[in-house]
Write an enzyme that holds these catalytic residues in place. Structure first.
Site, PDB file in Angstrom:
ATOM      1  N   SER A  11      -6.269   3.555   4.101  1.00 39.61           N
ATOM      2  CA  SER A  11      -5.731   2.624   3.101  1.00 39.61           C
ATOM      3  C   SER A  11      -6.832   1.927   2.300  1.00 39.61           C
ATOM      4  CB  SER A  11      -4.834   1.579   3.776  1.00 39.61           C
ATOM      5  OG  SER A  11      -3.916   1.045   2.853  1.00 39.61           O
ATOM      6  N   SER A  55       0.791  -1.238   0.000  1.00 37.05           N
ATOM      7  CA  SER A  55       0.000   0.000   0.000  1.00 37.05           C
ATOM      8  C   SER A  55       0.817   1.278   0.000  1.00 37.05           C
ATOM      9  CB  SER A  55      -0.952   0.012   1.202  1.00 37.05           C
ATOM     10  OG  SER A  55      -2.042  -0.851   0.969  1.00 37.05           O
ATOM     11  N   LYS A  90       2.704   6.058   6.022  1.00 37.38           N
ATOM     12  CA  LYS A  90       1.817   5.115   5.334  1.00 37.38           C
ATOM     13  C   LYS A  90       2.320   3.705   5.575  1.00 37.38           C
ATOM     14  CE  LYS A  90      -1.596   3.870   2.815  1.00 37.38           C
ATOM     15  NZ  LYS A  90      -1.643   2.672   3.693  1.00 37.38           N
ATOM     16  N   LYS A 134       0.033   3.850  -2.625  1.00 39.68           N
ATOM     17  CA  LYS A 134      -0.981   4.893  -2.499  1.00 39.68           C
ATOM     18  C   LYS A 134      -0.370   6.281  -2.324  1.00 39.68           C
ATOM     19  CE  LYS A 134      -4.249   1.476  -0.904  1.00 39.68           C
ATOM     20  NZ  LYS A 134      -4.642   0.632   0.222  1.00 39.68           N
TER      21      LYS A 134
END
Length: 401
Positions: free
Chosen positions: A125, A70, A233, A73
């Site tokens: 997320s 992720s 993140k 992102k």
């Protein structure tokens, strides 16, 4: 007097006991801050850079091809923020609704502001938010990803990254490097909108089927706060292991840490903490002031702006300028820690002289005006006085006649 002396003695004893009680804490802090050794990491790949200078302060397999999960992102978010209208209203498709993995529980045909989807993408997320974003901005997920890859290469300048989707679910061709992720993050946090969302700890979410408070998944921002951490993140799929992107700032030092592929979540966090400890304890920013000159053979070069670089606290830095004006800063081990392109000082001097000539002409004209204007004013004043005197004389003459 004896009572007073006794009070003083007791006070001193208490003060000494307090110092002795807390001295182990002070000793531990001192040892932690003075440890110059690089940390040993469980992460397969990692990098730490100065977010302002781009200087690499630590790296481990930073150029190796890795699965980001992720952390993808980060790229999706900055691409959308810079190329799309965040005020757009997005209609969620059934395809987005059915996205696997983490989500913000979007409903088919639900209408959501694009900016809100970016928030759901980064903070919670949401893979469903990623698909909804891609379909709206690119027309299809495939077209969006193609456009985003071009943006990453041409705008941000990474060359070892290729994404197959906007969210990071596993695909064997969906790859990047720790170095590229650090570069993308460095670029992204220059954008205020991205920076605000990236650093959001909690956000009220009012959805069609889900009203809640979104909480960042990054534990160093919430559950186990680390001093200075201001963005992050998380990522995980089984093929990538645990991945983490973190930004932190203390004083003048602004760090980005990327850690990729650990088996345990605790390991990716501990690696990040160890790198941040190491970075803040052992590095500082240094500057070369604007106007500083350097000699290279018969040529002289000049820094036309303040140059900033990052160095270890105990590092001896040497300066070397090539014939074409490239300034290299090397440490005592001969490693280049930073480099800058300087300007030809003679050319700069000529340009400044030309500017001064123009300014001189302007000033000359200004000085001339300063001389002429008072003269004109005085002359007009004298003429007015003379005219009034002559008029008075004529009037007196008429009276006596």
């Amino acid at each position: 007097m004896k009572e007073k002396a006794g009070v003083i003695v007791k006070t001193r004893i208490c003060f000494l006991m307090i110092i002795l009680a807390f001295s182990p804490l002070f000793m531990n802090v001192t040892l932690a801050e003075s440890d110059p050794s690089e940390p040993s990491l469980a992460s397969e790949a990692a990098i730490m850079i100065d977010a302002e200078t781009g200087d690499v302060l630590y790296e481990k397999n930073a150029g190796a091809s890795m699965y980001p999960a992720s952390l993808t992102k980060i790229a999706t978010a900055i691409y959308v923020i810079e190329t799309a209208n965040l005020d757009d209203t997005v209609t969620v498709s059934g395809n987005a609704r059915q996205a696997e993995g983490s989500s913000v529980f979007l409903e088919e045909d639900e209408q959501v502001a694009l900016e809100k989807l970016v928030q759901g993408l980064l903070i919670n997320s949401g893979n469903d938010a990623g698909v909804a974003i891609a379909e709206h901005v690119g027309g299809s997920v495939e077209q969006f990803v193609s456009d985003m890859n071009g943006y990453l290469q041409n705008k941000i300048g990474v060359q070892d990254t290729h994404f197959e989707n906007p969210h990071g679910l596993f695909d064997s061709d969906h790859v990047t490097t720790a170095q590229d992720l650090a570069t993308i993050t460095e670029y992204a946090i220059r954008n205020e909108t991205f920076r605000d969302i990236f650093g959001t700890v909690e956000l009220e979410w009012d959805g069609k089927s889900w009203d809640t408070t979104l909480l960042t998944h990054h534990k160093l921002m919430r559950e186990m706060p680390y001093e200075g951490v201001n963005g992050g993140k998380t990522g995980f799929v089984s093929q990538s292991g645990h991945t983490l992107a973190t930004t932190a700032k203390r004083d003048d030092l602004n760090l980005i840490v990327i850690t990729l592929n650990t088996n345990l979540q605790e390991e990716v966090y501990q690696d990040t903490i160890n790198l941040l400890d190491y970075g803040f304890a052992n590095f500082k920013q240094s500057v070369i002031e604007e106007g500083t000159t350097f000699a290279a053979g018969n040529e002289e070069y000049e820094a036309t702006e303040t140059l900033t670089y990052t160095q270890k606290l105990d590092e001896q830095v040497s300066e070397e300028v090539s014939d074409d004006g490239l300034l290299k800063l090397t440490n005592q081990d001969g490693q280049v820690i930073s480099s800058f392109k300087l300007e030809d000082a003679d050319q700069e001097t000529s340009e400044k002289s030309a500017e001064n000539d123009v300014k001189g002409d302007s000033l000359l004209g200004s000085n001339s005006l300063r001389i002429v204007i008072p003269f004109v004013v005085v002359t007009i004043g004298i003429l007015i006085i003379v005219c009034r005197w002559r008029r008075k004389q004529r009037q007196e003459k008429r009276i006596f006649m």
